[in-house]
Design an enzyme around this catalytic site. Structure first.
Site, PDB file in Angstrom:
ATOM      1  N   SER A 108      17.267  64.958  27.149  1.00 40.11           N
ATOM      2  CA  SER A 108      18.800  64.498  26.586  1.00 40.11           C
ATOM      3  C   SER A 108      19.553  63.707  27.832  1.00 40.11           C
ATOM      4  CB  SER A 108      19.678  65.708  26.604  1.00 40.11           C
ATOM      5  OG  SER A 108      21.157  65.306  26.507  1.00 40.11           O
ATOM      6  N   SER A 109      20.149  62.672  27.115  1.00 35.21           N
ATOM      7  CA  SER A 109      20.919  61.718  28.197  1.00 35.21           C
ATOM      8  C   SER A 109      21.902  62.531  29.254  1.00 35.21           C
ATOM      9  CB  SER A 109      21.941  60.768  27.701  1.00 35.21           C
ATOM     10  OG  SER A 109      22.697  61.304  26.846  1.00 35.21           O
ATOM     11  N   CYS A 110      22.119  63.884  28.730  1.00 28.12           N
ATOM     12  CA  CYS A 110      23.027  64.683  29.635  1.00 28.12           C
ATOM     13  C   CYS A 110      22.509  65.132  31.109  1.00 28.12           C
ATOM     14  CB  CYS A 110      23.526  65.931  29.071  1.00 28.12           C
ATOM     15  SG  CYS A 110      24.238  65.565  27.476  1.00 28.12           S
ATOM     16  N   TYR A 137      21.821  73.799  31.758  1.00 29.40           N
ATOM     17  CA  TYR A 137      21.086  73.274  30.544  1.00 29.40           C
ATOM     18  C   TYR A 137      20.142  71.969  31.170  1.00 29.40           C
ATOM     19  CZ  TYR A 137      20.843  70.070  26.396  1.00 29.40           C
ATOM     20  OH  TYR A 137      20.712  69.487  25.408  1.00 29.40           O
ATOM     21  N   LYS A 141      16.185  71.475  30.833  1.00 29.67           N
ATOM     22  CA  LYS A 141      15.464  70.347  30.095  1.00 29.67           C
ATOM     23  C   LYS A 141      14.831  69.344  30.997  1.00 29.67           C
ATOM     24  CE  LYS A 141      16.554  69.382  26.436  1.00 29.67           C
ATOM     25  NZ  LYS A 141      16.196  69.755  25.051  1.00 29.67           N
ATOM     26  N   HIS A 180      30.152  68.995  20.001  1.00 31.96           N
ATOM     27  CA  HIS A 180      30.257  67.936  20.642  1.00 31.96           C
ATOM     28  C   HIS A 180      31.463  66.985  20.360  1.00 31.96           C
ATOM     29  CE1 HIS A 180      25.820  68.691  21.482  1.00 31.96           C
ATOM     30  NE2 HIS A 180      26.343  68.514  22.642  1.00 31.96           N
TER      31      HIS A 180
HETATM   32  N1  LIG Z   1      23.027  66.999  19.521  1.00 23.48           N
HETATM   33  C1  LIG Z   1      23.025  66.011  20.302  1.00 23.48           C
HETATM   34  O1  LIG Z   1      23.956  65.332  20.564  1.00 23.48           O
HETATM   35  C2  LIG Z   1      21.807  65.826  21.175  1.00 23.48           C
HETATM   36  C3  LIG Z   1      21.729  64.840  22.204  1.00 23.48           C
HETATM   37  C4  LIG Z   1      20.490  64.528  22.896  1.00 23.48           C
HETATM   38  C5  LIG Z   1      19.497  65.387  22.964  1.00 23.48           C
HETATM   39  N2  LIG Z   1      19.654  66.589  22.066  1.00 23.48           N
HETATM   40  C6  LIG Z   1      18.486  67.405  22.270  1.00 23.48           C
HETATM   41  O2  LIG Z   1      17.790  67.574  20.696  1.00 23.48           O
HETATM   42  C7  LIG Z   1      17.631  69.092  20.669  1.00 23.48           C
HETATM   43  C8  LIG Z   1      18.051  69.693  19.419  1.00 23.48           C
HETATM   44  O3  LIG Z   1      19.525  69.491  19.456  1.00 23.48           O
HETATM   45  P1  LIG Z   1      20.141  69.760  18.174  1.00 23.48           P
HETATM   46  O4  LIG Z   1      21.700  69.127  18.539  1.00 23.48           O
HETATM   47  O5  LIG Z   1      19.492  69.434  16.976  1.00 23.48           O
HETATM   48  O6  LIG Z   1      20.511  71.505  18.393  1.00 23.48           O
HETATM   49  P2  LIG Z   1      21.040  72.401  17.252  1.00 23.48           P
HETATM   50  O7  LIG Z   1      21.569  71.743  16.059  1.00 23.48           O
HETATM   51  O8  LIG Z   1      21.844  73.476  17.893  1.00 23.48           O
HETATM   52  O9  LIG Z   1      19.616  73.062  16.732  1.00 23.48           O
HETATM   53  C9  LIG Z   1      18.687  73.718  17.463  1.00 23.48           C
HETATM   54  C10 LIG Z   1      17.752  74.541  16.724  1.00 23.48           C
HETATM   55  O10 LIG Z   1      17.014  75.261  17.530  1.00 23.48           O
HETATM   56  C11 LIG Z   1      16.971  76.485  16.896  1.00 23.48           C
HETATM   57  N3  LIG Z   1      16.411  77.535  18.287  1.00 23.48           N
HETATM   58  C12 LIG Z   1      17.187  77.766  19.446  1.00 23.48           C
HETATM   59  N4  LIG Z   1      16.559  78.629  19.993  1.00 23.48           N
HETATM   60  C13 LIG Z   1      15.617  79.359  19.212  1.00 23.48           C
HETATM   61  C14 LIG Z   1      14.753  80.076  19.184  1.00 23.48           C
HETATM   62  N5  LIG Z   1      14.964  80.950  20.286  1.00 23.48           N
HETATM   63  N6  LIG Z   1      13.921  80.356  18.477  1.00 23.48           N
HETATM   64  C15 LIG Z   1      13.708  79.688  17.404  1.00 23.48           C
HETATM   65  N7  LIG Z   1      14.571  78.508  17.075  1.00 23.48           N
HETATM   66  C16 LIG Z   1      15.356  78.201  18.028  1.00 23.48           C
HETATM   67  C17 LIG Z   1      18.094  76.960  16.668  1.00 23.48           C
HETATM   68  O11 LIG Z   1      17.890  77.856  15.523  1.00 23.48           O
HETATM   69  P3  LIG Z   1      19.098  78.676  14.732  1.00 23.48           P
HETATM   70  O12 LIG Z   1      19.437  77.842  13.791  1.00 23.48           O
HETATM   71  O13 LIG Z   1      18.617  80.018  14.556  1.00 23.48           O
HETATM   72  O14 LIG Z   1      20.006  78.748  16.026  1.00 23.48           O
HETATM   73  C18 LIG Z   1      18.623  75.538  15.846  1.00 23.48           C
HETATM   74  O15 LIG Z   1      17.997  75.535  14.707  1.00 23.48           O
HETATM   75  C19 LIG Z   1      17.789  69.756  21.824  1.00 23.48           C
HETATM   76  O16 LIG Z   1      16.729  69.836  23.019  1.00 23.48           O
HETATM   77  C20 LIG Z   1      18.916  68.791  22.620  1.00 23.48           C
HETATM   78  O17 LIG Z   1      18.869  68.995  23.886  1.00 23.48           O
HETATM   79  C21 LIG Z   1      20.693  66.614  21.152  1.00 23.48           C
END
Ligand SMILES: NC(=O)c1ccc[n+]([C@@H]2O[C@H](COP(=O)([O-])OP(=O)(O)OC[C@H]3O[C@@H](n4cnc5c(N)ncnc54)[C@H](OP(=O)(O)O)[C@@H]3O)[C@@H](O)[C@H]2O)c1
Length: 325
Positions: A108-110, A137, A141, A180
């Site tokens: 992540s950029s964060c 976090y 990461k 966010h």
């Molecule tokens: N959102 C952003 O703006 C952004 C930006 C940069 C990078 N990212 C990266 O992209 C990735 C995904 O982010 P996202 O925004 O898609 O997050 P999200 O919408 O919260 O989705 C995360 C998923 O991971 C699952 N999960 C978490 N813990 C788990 C566990 N113990 N066992 C099984 N499943 C688990 C969650 O399941 P549940 O549905 O059961 O909770 C959910 O489906 C992360 O690594 C994040 O750092 C995101």
């Protein structure tokens, strides 16, 4: 029959994972494998190793993790560190032990240093101190992406990591406190519209610059990286290359949501980092071009949010927006 590539997408119910599944599911050469948290808790090392030993997985895209906005991050640093560390080491370790061909880890950029020069190049990683509000976090990461790098260097594993900018789109988290900036702001404008509010106030001057990418463009970039012969497996930023101020974002949101009142800034509130944009030269060299403009992406996301009733029930008495991303 030719072997279909078995692609395991972790976190497929989330914003990123669901976009990856959408993007991959049209490919006849790919079989997408998914497991809900109830079916496979990635915190459980034994279960994760057993799962990987049972299926001949060719590619892993690791999009699962504990993710949240600034408030959630700041108030639960230990949980963000502990869970993301465990999930990453379980998935990456099991993939390495069970001869997975490729693994793409989403960083992540964060997690770049707080004062990284702008636009942020991949070399900035670990070059100075982290932002303290999301240190838990970020440390987790960074451990995950370093684990990919070290499995690659020590064992020749084809494991690599991408660093997406701020993402948004269908499937986002619209929770009042843990969201966010885009879904949080969309909620505030929507609620102000429904209640006939006179104004929406954004925190700070509105001048900080931010970059956003629609999650379907992110999924396209991930697939490009996975398929590219020219990609050298170094850390790679994924962004739109475009930035706008928080005030410009608020004015665009006002139009998309159809809020008729005023947008006001509250300069007595903190602004956050003045500028946060990724240098995407490495990705552009692979031929990436985002396809969804911010206006179009916001309109589609708002339509999705209404169709999925994510704003129900409406809240009262919270007129401000947190202006950080
Ligand atoms: N959102 C952003 O703006 C952004 C930006 C940069 C990078 N990212 C990266 O992209 C990735 C995904 O982010 P996202 O925004 O898609 O997050 P999200 O919408 O919260 O989705 C995360 C998923 O991971 C699952 N999960 C978490 N813990 C788990 C566990 N113990 N066992 C099984 N499943 C688990 C969650 O399941 P549940 O549905 O059961 O909770 C959910 O489906 C992360 O690594 C994040 O750092 C995101």
């Amino acid at each position: 029959m030719p072997h279909k590539k078995q692609v395991y997408v972790t976190g497929h119910k989330g914003l990123v994972g669901s976009a990856l599944v959408r993007a991959l599911s049209g490919n006849p050469d790919v079989e997408v494998i998914t497991r809900t948290r109830q079916e496979l808790d990635l915190l459980n090392q034994g279960a994760v190793h057993q799962f990987f030993s049972r299926y001949a997985i060719d590619i892993v895209i690791h999009a699962a993790g504990k993710v949240g906005g600034i408030v959630a991050n700041q108030s639960a640093q230990a949980d963000f560190l502990y869970e993301n560390l465990l999930v990453a080491s379980n998935v990456i370790g099991a993939a390495a032990k069970n001869s997975v061909g490729k693994l793409l880890y989403l960083g992540s950029s964060c997690v770049y240093p707080k004062l990284a020069p702008q636009p942020i190049r991949e070399e900035s990683l670990l070059s100075s101190a982290l932002e303290s509000t999301n240190e838990g976090y970020a440390v987790a990461k960074i451990a995950g992406l370093k684990l990919c790098e070290m499995f690659r260097l020590q064992y020749g594993k084809d494991f690599f990591a991408a660093m997406p900018t701020n993402l948004y789109g269908p499937g986002d988290n619209f929770h009042p406190t843990s969201s966010h900036v885009i879904p949080g702001m969309m909620r505030r404008f929507h609620e102000a519209k429904i209640k006939g509010g006179k104004s929406v106030i954004i925190w700070g001057t509105g001048s900080p610059l931010r970059e956003f990418l629609h999650v379907d463009d992110l999924a396209r970039a991930c697939i490009l990286i996975l398929n590219s012969d020219q990609y050298d497996k170094k850390l790679i930023n994924i962004g739109s290359g475009e930035e706008l101020s928080i005030l410009e974002l608020a004015l665009l949101m006002q139009q998309v949501v159809g809020f008729k009142g005023q947008v006001l800034a509250d300069p007595s509130r903190p602004d956050g980092t003045p500028r946060k944009r990724l240098d995407t030269s490495r990705l552009l060299a692979l031929g990436f071009k985002p396809q969804i403009s911010l206006r179009e992406g916001l309109a589609k996301t708002y339509a999705w949010a209404l169709a999925h009733q994510v704003f129900e029930p409406p809240r009262r008495n919270e007129p401000t927006i947190i202006a950080h991303a």
